[in-house]
Write an enzyme that holds these catalytic residues in place. Structure first.
Site, PDB file in Angstrom:
ATOM      1  N   GLY A  63       0.825  -1.199   0.000  1.00 33.77           N
ATOM      2  CA  GLY A  63       0.000   0.000   0.000  1.00 33.77           C
ATOM      3  C   GLY A  63       0.859   1.248   0.000  1.00 33.77           C
ATOM      4  O   GLY A  63       2.013   1.219   0.428  1.00 33.77           O
ATOM      5  N   GLU A  64       0.298   2.333  -0.526  1.00 34.19           N
ATOM      6  CA  GLU A  64       1.041   3.595  -0.562  1.00 34.19           C
ATOM      7  C   GLU A  64       0.055   4.748  -0.502  1.00 34.19           C
ATOM      8  O   GLU A  64      -1.029   4.682  -1.075  1.00 34.19           O
ATOM      9  CB  GLU A  64       1.886   3.697  -1.825  1.00 34.19           C
ATOM     10  CG  GLU A  64       2.827   4.891  -1.833  1.00 34.19           C
ATOM     11  CD  GLU A  64       3.896   4.790  -2.919  1.00 34.19           C
ATOM     12  OE1 GLU A  64       4.809   5.630  -2.914  1.00 34.19           O
ATOM     13  OE2 GLU A  64       3.806   3.877  -3.759  1.00 34.19           O
ATOM     14  N   GLY A  65       0.444   5.798   0.224  1.00 34.17           N
ATOM     15  CA  GLY A  65      -0.439   6.951   0.350  1.00 34.17           C
ATOM     16  C   GLY A  65       0.344   8.215   0.584  1.00 34.17           C
ATOM     17  O   GLY A  65       1.560   8.273   0.374  1.00 34.17           O
ATOM     18  N   PHE A  67       1.254   9.871   3.261  1.00 35.94           N
ATOM     19  CA  PHE A  67       2.255   9.976   4.316  1.00 35.94           C
ATOM     20  C   PHE A  67       3.331   8.911   4.240  1.00 35.94           C
ATOM     21  O   PHE A  67       4.331   8.991   4.938  1.00 35.94           O
ATOM     22  CB  PHE A  67       1.581   9.911   5.691  1.00 35.94           C
ATOM     23  CG  PHE A  67       1.006  11.229   6.120  1.00 35.94           C
ATOM     24  CD1 PHE A  67       1.829  12.260   6.530  1.00 35.94           C
ATOM     25  CD2 PHE A  67      -0.355  11.445   6.089  1.00 35.94           C
ATOM     26  CE1 PHE A  67       1.301  13.483   6.921  1.00 35.94           C
ATOM     27  CE2 PHE A  67      -0.899  12.661   6.483  1.00 35.94           C
ATOM     28  CZ  PHE A  67      -0.067  13.682   6.902  1.00 35.94           C
ATOM     29  N   GLY A  68       3.145   7.875   3.453  1.00 35.27           N
ATOM     30  CA  GLY A  68       4.156   6.832   3.385  1.00 35.27           C
ATOM     31  C   GLY A  68       3.635   5.578   2.736  1.00 35.27           C
ATOM     32  O   GLY A  68       2.603   5.585   2.069  1.00 35.27           O
ATOM     33  N   ASP A 182     -11.558  10.249   8.643  1.00 36.20           N
ATOM     34  CA  ASP A 182     -11.180   9.734   7.319  1.00 36.20           C
ATOM     35  C   ASP A 182     -11.784   8.351   7.083  1.00 36.20           C
ATOM     36  O   ASP A 182     -11.100   7.422   6.658  1.00 36.20           O
ATOM     37  CB  ASP A 182      -9.661   9.686   7.178  1.00 36.20           C
ATOM     38  CG  ASP A 182      -9.211   9.691   5.715  1.00 36.20           C
ATOM     39  OD1 ASP A 182     -10.029  10.068   4.842  1.00 36.20           O
ATOM     40  OD2 ASP A 182      -8.058   9.325   5.443  1.00 36.20           O
TER      41      ASP A 182
END
Length: 381
Positions: A63-65, A67-68, A182
């Site tokens: 996973g990636e978003g 913030f990191g 969120d």
């Protein structure tokens, strides 16, 4: 549950958490430094997490978003974990790390993602979670696993109820109360039994007793934001209720919160569903991938709950306690109240901070990554 301190507010130095910095690293065989006496989490060494994730190898990324990135790993004791590695340190990243570790380390509920521990040293901020083998809800609704349709109607209802119970716990049982800010499909993870685990508390806000709302900078994701929050920054538990209503419609229909129409016009999921509700065509809202295999009365009642949650007025929205009650079958007692929902949905100005979070693509590439990880492990042995 007793009240707990909020890291950034108290400005506690990181050595208060007995963190092990990179130049104080202990041998890998004593990977978990110790369990903090005051908190239920473990404090990991950097060596342990590097070993577990194959030095944060790309093949381990799940996973990636904003913030990191999130990496799959296996500890020296054979436990599967997910490790969020924050990007370059900044005030925002430090805040998210502090908030998430503080909140996840304190709350305990079967429908909240469990915190196993963390590492904070030098420029590294790593958060260690329980690994969720069935990935995120978004993967099943819109991602790689969408075509497999592993979410039949009973599973969808179970996920909706579990997510609602997790939110109800945050809003009504924790002291101070917690607003997630969120809630969305990518932040609902699924364990081996497809039980929902609400995740990613980096934007969470603590609400002391007696405080009805806060005014703050808008954080969250387009399509899920309550109107009063998106436009004026007024955040309350009711904002999470609105987001949950959007999520509920998404679970029922399999549609994204916002879709682009010809000509670049955007339509949100409430606007899409409203005409069907007005005409009583609730079955038309159900995901076509279910092929008609669903409880029609449940679809109707669940859609009405979602519409009530997404009322433009926060005062008209139910609490998460009521939502849980309705979803579990108490809807008959309050059917009149729910069906009083105002059917007309006004177009809302898109005022938001479109922020991706780290579970956005949780598990999207995992099937391919699994083969690479297994191959890499074999080579290392």
């Amino acid at each position: 549950m007793k009240a707990f301190s909020f890291f950034p507010r108290t400005k506690m130095p990181w050595n208060c958490f007995c963190c092990v910095s990179q130049d104080q690293e202990e041998p890998a065989e004593t990977s978990r430094v110790h369990k903090n006496r005051d908190y239920p989490w473990d404090i990991y060494s950097l060596k342990e997490l590097l070993h577990a994730t194959n030095s944060f190898h790309h093949d381990n990324k799940i996973g990636e978003g904003g913030f990191g990135s999130v990496y799959w790993g296996r500890t020296s004791k054979g436990v599967e974990i997910a490790v969020k590695r924050l990007k370059t340190m900044s005030a925002k990243a430090e805040m998210e790390f502090a908030v998430e570790v503080e909140i996840l380390g304190r709350v305990r509920h079967r429908n909240l993602l469990g915190l196993r521990g963390f590492y904070a040293g030098g420029e590294e901020r790593l958060i260690v979670y329980d690994y969720m083998p069935n990935h995120s809800l978004i993967t099943h609704l819109h991602g790689q696993l969408a075509a497999d349709c592993l979410l039949d109607w009973p599973r969808r209802m179970s996920i909706a109820i579990g997510s609602a119970e997790g939110l109800s716990y945050l809003h009504h049982e924790v002291n101070p109360h917690i607003i997630h800010r969120d809630i969305k499909a990518s932040n609902v993870l699924l364990d081996t039994e497809f039980e929902a685990k609400v995740a990613d508390f980096g934007f969470a806000k603590l609400i002391p007793d007696g405080v009805t709302h806060l005014t703050t900078r808008v954080k969250g994701t387009l399509g899920y934001l309550a109107p009063e929050y998106a436009m004026w920054g007024k955040v309350s538990e009711s904002c999470d209720v609105y987001s949950f209503g959007i999520l509920l419609l998404e679970i029922i229909s399999g549609k994204k919160p916002i879709e682009k129409l010809p000509g670049g016009v955007k339509r949100d999921i409430v606007q899409w569903a409203t005409p069907y509700v007005q005409k009583g065509l609730f079955n038309q809202i159900a995901d076509s991938r279910l092929k008609g295999k669903f409880d029609r009365e449940q679809v109707k009642s669940t859609v009405l709950i979602a519409m009530k949650c997404t009322d433009n007025s926060p005062d008209n929205r139910p609490t998460m306690i009521e939502v849980v009650d309705w979803l579990k079958g108490g809807i008959g007692r309050r059917k009149k109240e729910i069906t009083n929902h105002v059917d007309e949905t006004e177009d809302e100005e898109e005022v938001y901070d479109e922020t991706d979070t780290d579970h956005e693509n949780y598990g999207m590439e995992l099937s391919d990554a699994r083969e690479n990880i297994t191959r890499a492990r074999s080579q290392r042995r």
